[in-house]
Design an enzyme around this catalytic site. Structure first.
Site, PDB file in Angstrom:
ATOM      1  N   LYS A  22       0.832  -1.209   0.000  1.00 25.86           N
ATOM      2  CA  LYS A  22       0.000   0.000   0.000  1.00 25.86           C
ATOM      3  C   LYS A  22       0.866   1.259   0.000  1.00 25.86           C
ATOM      4  CE  LYS A  22      -1.707   1.489   4.081  1.00 25.86           C
ATOM      5  NZ  LYS A  22      -1.265   2.890   4.308  1.00 25.86           N
ATOM      6  N   ASN A  23       1.899   1.259   0.830  1.00 26.66           N
ATOM      7  CA  ASN A  23       2.695   2.480   0.964  1.00 26.66           C
ATOM      8  C   ASN A  23       3.635   2.739  -0.217  1.00 26.66           C
ATOM      9  OD1 ASN A  23       1.407   2.970   3.328  1.00 26.66           O
ATOM     10  ND2 ASN A  23       3.166   2.624   4.669  1.00 26.66           N
ATOM     11  N   ARG A  93      -4.895  10.498   5.016  1.00 25.07           N
ATOM     12  CA  ARG A  93      -3.830  11.489   5.157  1.00 25.07           C
ATOM     13  C   ARG A  93      -2.867  11.485   3.984  1.00 25.07           C
ATOM     14  NH1 ARG A  93      -2.666  13.657   9.613  1.00 25.07           N
ATOM     15  NH2 ARG A  93      -0.540  13.867   8.890  1.00 25.07           N
ATOM     16  N   CYS A 117      -4.441  12.716  13.748  1.00 25.85           N
ATOM     17  CA  CYS A 117      -5.098  11.435  13.531  1.00 25.85           C
ATOM     18  C   CYS A 117      -4.919  10.586  14.776  1.00 25.85           C
ATOM     19  CB  CYS A 117      -4.576  10.741  12.287  1.00 25.85           C
ATOM     20  SG  CYS A 117      -2.992   9.983  12.505  1.00 25.85           S
ATOM     21  N   ARG A 122       0.820  14.438  13.769  1.00 23.44           N
ATOM     22  CA  ARG A 122       1.246  14.233  12.382  1.00 23.44           C
ATOM     23  C   ARG A 122       1.225  15.501  11.532  1.00 23.44           C
ATOM     24  NH1 ARG A 122      -0.699   8.484  10.149  1.00 23.44           N
ATOM     25  NH2 ARG A 122       1.204   8.660   8.968  1.00 23.44           N
ATOM     26  N   PRO A 123       2.069  16.477  11.858  1.00 21.70           N
ATOM     27  CA  PRO A 123       2.116  17.698  11.048  1.00 21.70           C
ATOM     28  C   PRO A 123       2.694  17.429   9.651  1.00 21.70           C
ATOM     29  CG  PRO A 123       3.886  17.675  12.671  1.00 21.70           C
ATOM     30  CD  PRO A 123       3.056  16.447  12.929  1.00 21.70           C
ATOM     31  N   VAL A 124       2.464  18.381   8.734  1.00 19.63           N
ATOM     32  CA  VAL A 124       3.065  18.268   7.395  1.00 19.63           C
ATOM     33  C   VAL A 124       3.957  19.483   7.125  1.00 19.63           C
ATOM     34  CG1 VAL A 124       1.359  16.728   6.349  1.00 19.63           C
ATOM     35  CG2 VAL A 124       0.927  19.185   6.354  1.00 19.63           C
ATOM     36  N   ASP A 125       4.462  20.089   8.209  1.00 17.77           N
ATOM     37  CA  ASP A 125       5.290  21.284   8.068  1.00 17.77           C
ATOM     38  C   ASP A 125       6.521  21.058   7.197  1.00 17.77           C
ATOM     39  OD1 ASP A 125       5.914  19.580  10.310  1.00 17.77           O
ATOM     40  OD2 ASP A 125       7.475  21.009  10.870  1.00 17.77           O
ATOM     41  N   LEU A 126       7.092  19.852   7.268  1.00 15.31           N
ATOM     42  CA  LEU A 126       8.323  19.606   6.495  1.00 15.31           C
ATOM     43  C   LEU A 126       8.030  19.550   4.990  1.00 15.31           C
ATOM     44  CD1 LEU A 126       9.898  16.919   8.869  1.00 15.31           C
ATOM     45  CD2 LEU A 126      10.453  19.346   8.744  1.00 15.31           C
ATOM     46  N   ASP A 308       5.113   0.584  12.061  1.00 16.72           N
ATOM     47  CA  ASP A 308       3.908  -0.094  11.566  1.00 16.72           C
ATOM     48  C   ASP A 308       3.825  -1.562  12.012  1.00 16.72           C
ATOM     49  OD1 ASP A 308       3.107   2.229  10.372  1.00 16.72           O
ATOM     50  OD2 ASP A 308       3.548   1.619   8.313  1.00 16.72           O
ATOM     51  N   LEU A 330       8.416   7.189  16.907  1.00 11.64           N
ATOM     52  CA  LEU A 330       7.971   8.024  15.784  1.00 11.64           C
ATOM     53  C   LEU A 330       6.651   8.755  16.024  1.00 11.64           C
ATOM     54  CD1 LEU A 330       9.009   5.919  12.675  1.00 11.64           C
ATOM     55  CD2 LEU A 330      10.263   7.648  13.894  1.00 11.64           C
ATOM     56  N   ARG A 400      -8.554  -0.616   5.049  1.00 10.01           N
ATOM     57  CA  ARG A 400      -7.716   0.408   4.410  1.00 10.01           C
ATOM     58  C   ARG A 400      -6.411  -0.196   3.897  1.00 10.01           C
ATOM     59  NH1 ARG A 400      -5.796   4.161   8.411  1.00 10.01           N
ATOM     60  NH2 ARG A 400      -4.390   4.477   6.691  1.00 10.01           N
TER      61      ARG A 400
HETATM   62  C1  UD1 Z   1       4.583   6.919   6.495  1.00  8.51           C
HETATM   63  C2  UD1 Z   1       3.753   5.680   6.282  1.00  8.51           C
HETATM   64  C3  UD1 Z   1       3.233   5.156   7.615  1.00  8.51           C
HETATM   65  C4  UD1 Z   1       4.388   4.959   8.596  1.00  8.51           C
HETATM   66  C5  UD1 Z   1       5.243   6.207   8.682  1.00  8.51           C
HETATM   67  C6  UD1 Z   1       6.513   5.998   9.492  1.00  8.51           C
HETATM   68  C7  UD1 Z   1       2.804   6.033   4.088  1.00  8.51           C
HETATM   69  C8  UD1 Z   1       1.601   6.349   3.270  1.00  8.51           C
HETATM   70  N1  UD1 Z   1       2.639   6.020   5.404  1.00  8.51           N
HETATM   71  O1  UD1 Z   1       3.737   7.915   7.063  1.00  8.51           O
HETATM   72  O2  UD1 Z   1       2.578   3.912   7.379  1.00  8.51           O
HETATM   73  O3  UD1 Z   1       3.879   4.655   9.869  1.00  8.51           O
HETATM   74  O4  UD1 Z   1       5.668   6.631   7.366  1.00  8.51           O
HETATM   75  O5  UD1 Z   1       7.253   4.950   8.995  1.00  8.51           O
HETATM   76  O6  UD1 Z   1       3.873   5.760   3.574  1.00  8.51           O
HETATM   77  N2  UD1 Z   1       6.668  14.722  10.770  1.00  8.51           N
HETATM   78  C9  UD1 Z   1       6.737  16.058  11.079  1.00  8.51           C
HETATM   79  N3  UD1 Z   1       6.519  16.972  10.069  1.00  8.51           N
HETATM   80  C10 UD1 Z   1       6.242  16.585   8.794  1.00  8.51           C
HETATM   81  C11 UD1 Z   1       6.178  15.217   8.479  1.00  8.51           C
HETATM   82  C12 UD1 Z   1       6.394  14.293   9.500  1.00  8.51           C
HETATM   83  O7  UD1 Z   1       6.988  16.431  12.224  1.00  8.51           O
HETATM   84  O8  UD1 Z   1       6.056  17.455   7.934  1.00  8.51           O
HETATM   85  C13 UD1 Z   1       6.885  13.715  11.834  1.00  8.51           C
HETATM   86  C14 UD1 Z   1       5.653  12.829  12.089  1.00  8.51           C
HETATM   87  O9  UD1 Z   1       4.726  13.455  12.962  1.00  8.51           O
HETATM   88  C15 UD1 Z   1       6.297  11.601  12.698  1.00  8.51           C
HETATM   89  C16 UD1 Z   1       7.628  11.479  11.923  1.00  8.51           C
HETATM   90  O10 UD1 Z   1       7.864  12.786  11.391  1.00  8.51           O
HETATM   91  O11 UD1 Z   1       6.582  11.821  14.051  1.00  8.51           O
HETATM   92  C17 UD1 Z   1       7.615  10.476  10.800  1.00  8.51           C
HETATM   93  O12 UD1 Z   1       6.463  10.678   9.995  1.00  8.51           O
HETATM   94  P1  UD1 Z   1       6.450  10.386   8.443  1.00  8.51           P
HETATM   95  O13 UD1 Z   1       7.629   9.561   8.048  1.00  8.51           O
HETATM   96  O14 UD1 Z   1       6.227  11.661   7.717  1.00  8.51           O
HETATM   97  O15 UD1 Z   1       5.135   9.501   8.309  1.00  8.51           O
HETATM   98  P2  UD1 Z   1       4.184   9.446   7.050  1.00  8.51           P
HETATM   99  O16 UD1 Z   1       4.985   9.724   5.836  1.00  8.51           O
HETATM  100  O17 UD1 Z   1       2.955  10.243   7.310  1.00  8.51           O
END
Ligand code: UD1
Length: 424
Positions: A22-23, A93, A117, A122-126, A308, A330, A400
């Protein structure tokens, strides 16, 4: 609402065929936006998240044609709308994966912010900061990321303070169509990242360094790519979950259609607990253990132990001798399964992001509730060894990400049924 009824099934046998990841499927579906031709995706897992993302693309104007249950052809040439609405991002997401490719191709887009969630903020700031570094003008208004880059994105040095999987994927896709070279420092190294890079390289993009601490991408300056057919890699998390079904019941089963290297953190941990592991080129067999020893896990980015798989190993820890310790690094709230496992009789104490699980516990079947995708599979595992029957509610989480879960579990001897129930 559907629920699963699982009866004590502690003697498993036979083999399971693992589906596509899936990922890996999700970023590759998003990447079809960068293509000038039809893109055929094969070994696509038939799960809800994949269907939702394809539906989202079609809502933007793309077309998709099912070739068979696990293959689809996508054409994105008629996309005429670049707004990814809240309703879809709320459902999944990973819709944030459309940000990079939409911005790269159409030079503007609006993507709803996902919000928190079940497993944390789970921010997307990066993701947002990286698009800004690549020249996009970004405003957050009314819960939407409004991004525009009228002259196109430009190659840039992106340094991730924190490793992010989908963040890395967004930058890779954006960089593929940008003008100039992008260097990503501290990228994620997951197999799904490697597959995305391999697919883009085959489509004509110059990419190197995937799997290392620095990925270098030379963009095509807006020229669309020439995608070849894509075969999605096997799902290492689904594979790990079935290995845990063998482990928790101390049965020998085989998983087929896997890439054993992708599962090393998981198989090494199983060996440490006491199981034998036999590896073939594309299959893994777990052999019974004489005794199950307690273990320690700290979740980490690939190639470390995957977050996961944390919930599934917590279920397994209830059957290991002594105290096992699981530290979640994480996601700050990824322990929703603890309460439900406790309802079945597990002996778990939580302190911050560390869970101590004392084994062995005699679990007893009960009604439990799935809270997120992987937490749900931990409940299934616990149900296998719980006495009597366990009913798992809110199983839409499972759908899912696990293809044909009842059929696959039945094949290896699990007494499982999907039933219609009251709304819970
Ligand atoms: C992906 C996987 C998910 C897995 C996760 C970690 C997909 C679709 N999903 O989720 O199954 O559990 O990797 O292996 O591939 N973070 C920030 N800012 C950001 C982005 C992330 O602070 O902009 C933090 C997150 O809150 C978390 C960490 O970074 O603490 C890792 O998250 P991330 O690797 O981004 O997870 P996803 O890509 O959402």
């Amino acid at each position: 609402m559907d629920y699963l009824r699982i009866k004590h099934s502690d003697n498993l046998y036979g083999s399971v065929k693992i589906s596509g990841a899936k990922n890996s499927a999700l970023p590759l579906i998003a990447a079809t936006i960068l293509s000038k031709n039809d893109v055929v995706l094969e070994n696509l897992p038939n799960v809800v998240d994949v269907k939702v993302l394809i539906k989202l693309l079609t809502m933007l104007g793309a077309s998709s044609k099912d070739i068979n249950e696990n293959s689809v052809s996508i054409n994105t040439n008629n996309i005429n709308n670049t707004q990814v609405v809240y309703d879809m991002v709320r459902k999944m997401r990973a819709s944030i994966l459309l940000l990079g490719p939409l911005l790269a191709r159409f030079r503007k887009c609006q993507v709803s912010l996902p919000g928190g969630c079940a497993i944390g903020a789970r921010p997307v700031d990066l993701h947002i900061k990286a698009m800004g570094n690549m020249g996009a003008d970004i405003h957050i208004t009314n819960g939407y990321i409004n991004a525009s880059a009228p002259k196109g994105l430009k190659g840039s040095n992106i340094i991730f303070d924190k490793i992010t999987v989908t963040g890395t994927e967004n930058v890779i896709m954006a960089a593929a169509l940008a003008k100039g070279t992008t260097i990503i420092t501290n990228p994620a190294k997951e197999p799904e990242i490697i597959q995305l890079c391999d697919v883009l390289r085959q489509a004509g993009v110059e990419i190197s360094g995937q799997g290392s601490n620095e990925i270098v991408i030379v963009g095509s300056d807006g020229e669309l790519l020439d995608f070849k057919n894509i075969e999605i890699i096997p799902d290492r998390i689904e594979a790990g979950t079935y290995l845990c079904a063998g482990a928790i019941t101390n049965s020998s089963i085989t998983i087929n259609n896997v890439i054993p290297k992708h599962l090393e953190a998981i198989t090494n941990k199983l060996k440490e607990i006491g199981f034998g592991i036999e590896v073939d080129s594309s299959s893994i067999t777990i052999l019974k253990a004489r005794e199950l020893s307690g273990f320690e896990i700290t979740t980490s980015e690939y190639p470390g132990f995957p977050t996961d798989m944390q919930a599934q190993f917590m279920a397994l820890a209830t059957q290991c001798n002594g105290v096992s310790t699981i530290k979640e690094r994480l996601f700050e709230n990824r322990f929703m399964h603890v309460n439900e496992l406790q309802r079945l009789g597990a002996n778990i104490s939580l302190l911050g992001n560390v869970a101590n699980i004392s084994g062995r516990s005699n679990l007893i079947g009960a009604d439990v509730m799935a809270t997120d995708l992987r937490a749900s599979s931990a409940l299934i595992l616990a149900a296998l060894i719980a006495s009597g029957e366990t009913r798992i509610h809110r199983i839409y989480h499972l759908d899912r990400g696990y293809e044909k879960i009842e059929q696959k579990l039945s094949t290896i001897g699990v007494k499982i049924e999907r039933l219609k129930g009251d709304k819970i």
